[in-house]
Design a protein around this motif. Sequence first.
Motif, PDB file in Angstrom:
ATOM      1  N   GLN A   1       0.864  -1.373  -0.082  1.00 55.43           N
ATOM      2  CA  GLN A   1      -0.099  -0.054   0.093  1.00 55.43           C
ATOM      3  C   GLN A   1       0.960   1.232   0.074  1.00 55.43           C
ATOM      4  OE1 GLN A   1      -2.722  -0.479   3.435  1.00 55.43           O
ATOM      5  NE2 GLN A   1      -4.270  -1.394   2.293  1.00 55.43           N
ATOM      6  N   GLU A   2       1.913   1.216   0.600  1.00 52.10           N
ATOM      7  CA  GLU A   2       2.769   2.351   0.909  1.00 52.10           C
ATOM      8  C   GLU A   2       3.378   2.669  -0.522  1.00 52.10           C
ATOM      9  OE1 GLU A   2       4.500   5.670   2.890  1.00 52.10           O
ATOM     10  OE2 GLU A   2       3.381   3.890   3.756  1.00 52.10           O
ATOM     11  N   GLU A   3       4.119   1.546  -1.267  1.00 52.51           N
ATOM     12  CA  GLU A   3       4.614   1.980  -2.320  1.00 52.51           C
ATOM     13  C   GLU A   3       3.519   2.471  -3.479  1.00 52.51           C
ATOM     14  OE1 GLU A   3       7.776  -1.906  -3.000  1.00 52.51           O
ATOM     15  OE2 GLU A   3       5.587  -2.219  -3.022  1.00 52.51           O
ATOM     16  N   LEU A   4       2.445   1.963  -3.461  1.00 51.18           N
ATOM     17  CA  LEU A   4       1.192   2.410  -4.335  1.00 51.18           C
ATOM     18  C   LEU A   4       0.896   3.838  -4.122  1.00 51.18           C
ATOM     19  CD1 LEU A   4      -0.741   2.008  -6.605  1.00 51.18           C
ATOM     20  CD2 LEU A   4      -2.494   0.887  -5.042  1.00 51.18           C
ATOM     21  N   ALA A   5       0.798   4.185  -2.719  1.00 44.71           N
ATOM     22  CA  ALA A   5       0.618   5.566  -2.467  1.00 44.71           C
ATOM     23  C   ALA A   5       1.529   6.443  -2.609  1.00 44.71           C
ATOM     24  CB  ALA A   5       0.390   5.569  -0.608  1.00 44.71           C
TER      25      ALA A   5
ATOM     26  N   GLN B   1      -2.959   5.671   4.079  1.00 46.20           N
ATOM     27  CA  GLN B   1      -4.219   5.379   4.523  1.00 46.20           C
ATOM     28  C   GLN B   1      -5.163   5.744   3.500  1.00 46.20           C
ATOM     29  OE1 GLN B   1      -1.614   7.219   6.162  1.00 46.20           O
ATOM     30  NE2 GLN B   1      -1.548   6.379   8.221  1.00 46.20           N
ATOM     31  N   THR B   2      -4.970   6.521   2.799  1.00 49.91           N
ATOM     32  CA  THR B   2      -5.828   6.681   1.550  1.00 49.91           C
ATOM     33  C   THR B   2      -6.216   5.595   0.644  1.00 49.91           C
ATOM     34  OG1 THR B   2      -5.314   9.201   1.246  1.00 49.91           O
ATOM     35  CG2 THR B   2      -6.248   8.115  -0.327  1.00 49.91           C
ATOM     36  N   ILE B   3      -5.076   4.916   0.478  1.00 50.74           N
ATOM     37  CA  ILE B   3      -4.982   3.654  -0.339  1.00 50.74           C
ATOM     38  C   ILE B   3      -5.845   2.604   0.309  1.00 50.74           C
ATOM     39  CG2 ILE B   3      -3.688   1.734  -1.385  1.00 50.74           C
ATOM     40  CD1 ILE B   3      -3.620   4.520  -2.876  1.00 50.74           C
ATOM     41  N   ASN B   4      -5.503   2.508   1.684  1.00 46.89           N
ATOM     42  CA  ASN B   4      -6.375   1.598   2.704  1.00 46.89           C
ATOM     43  C   ASN B   4      -7.807   1.782   2.614  1.00 46.89           C
ATOM     44  OD1 ASN B   4      -7.393   1.073   5.597  1.00 46.89           O
ATOM     45  ND2 ASN B   4      -5.802  -0.626   5.046  1.00 46.89           N
TER      46      ASN B   4
ATOM     47  N   ASN C   1     -13.341   0.406   0.447  1.00 53.13           N
ATOM     48  CA  ASN C   1     -14.659   0.794   0.210  1.00 53.13           C
ATOM     49  C   ASN C   1     -15.140   2.169   1.138  1.00 53.13           C
ATOM     50  OD1 ASN C   1     -14.749  -0.477  -2.533  1.00 53.13           O
ATOM     51  ND2 ASN C   1     -15.249  -2.278  -1.194  1.00 53.13           N
ATOM     52  N   LYS C   2     -14.275   2.662   1.708  1.00 48.78           N
ATOM     53  CA  LYS C   2     -14.358   3.609   2.721  1.00 48.78           C
ATOM     54  C   LYS C   2     -14.362   4.997   2.026  1.00 48.78           C
ATOM     55  CE  LYS C   2     -13.290   0.670   6.522  1.00 48.78           C
ATOM     56  NZ  LYS C   2     -14.463   0.712   7.589  1.00 48.78           N
ATOM     57  N   TYR C   3     -13.987   4.978   0.925  1.00 48.58           N
ATOM     58  CA  TYR C   3     -13.408   6.513   0.451  1.00 48.58           C
ATOM     59  C   TYR C   3     -13.274   6.224  -1.157  1.00 48.58           C
ATOM     60  CZ  TYR C   3     -10.814  10.539  -1.204  1.00 48.58           C
ATOM     61  OH  TYR C   3     -10.334  11.656  -1.920  1.00 48.58           O
ATOM     62  N   ASP C   4     -14.212   7.188  -1.939  1.00 43.24           N
ATOM     63  CA  ASP C   4     -14.149   7.217  -3.323  1.00 43.24           C
ATOM     64  C   ASP C   4     -13.135   7.940  -3.985  1.00 43.24           C
ATOM     65  OD1 ASP C   4     -16.018   5.197  -3.692  1.00 43.24           O
ATOM     66  OD2 ASP C   4     -17.787   6.593  -3.877  1.00 43.24           O
ATOM     67  N   PRO C   5     -12.311   7.672  -4.674  1.00 47.29           N
ATOM     68  CA  PRO C   5     -10.986   8.517  -5.062  1.00 47.29           C
ATOM     69  C   PRO C   5     -11.683   9.707  -6.119  1.00 47.29           C
ATOM     70  CG  PRO C   5     -10.902   6.552  -6.363  1.00 47.29           C
ATOM     71  CD  PRO C   5     -11.935   6.401  -5.236  1.00 47.29           C
ATOM     72  N   SER C   6     -10.954  10.578  -6.102  1.00 51.54           N
ATOM     73  CA  SER C   6     -10.981  11.446  -7.186  1.00 51.54           C
ATOM     74  C   SER C   6     -10.860  11.001  -8.553  1.00 51.54           C
ATOM     75  CB  SER C   6     -10.210  12.901  -7.035  1.00 51.54           C
ATOM     76  OG  SER C   6      -8.801  12.471  -7.633  1.00 51.54           O
TER      77      SER C   6
END
Length: 68
Positions: A16-20, A28-31, A36-41
């Motif tokens: 997750q850190e690498e993708l972030a 935390q955003t990737i997580n 499914n707790k946050y929809d990305p822009s």
Amino acid sequence: MENRIKELRKAKKMSQEELANHCRVSRQTINAIENNKYDPSLALAFELAKILGVTVDELFKYKKGENS
């Protein structure tokens, strides 16, 4: 909105850190997106798709009535 980020990220042996870091967001955003707790822009969705080697349509699945 369901997504395949975790599945595709793991297939690329990426944390997750690498993708972030690639997307310039927090782990935390990737997580939150993966869970499914946050929809990305839209911009972040395209960036994630590009990094993971798929289209946005392949990455995210919209459920009818989700934003009603």
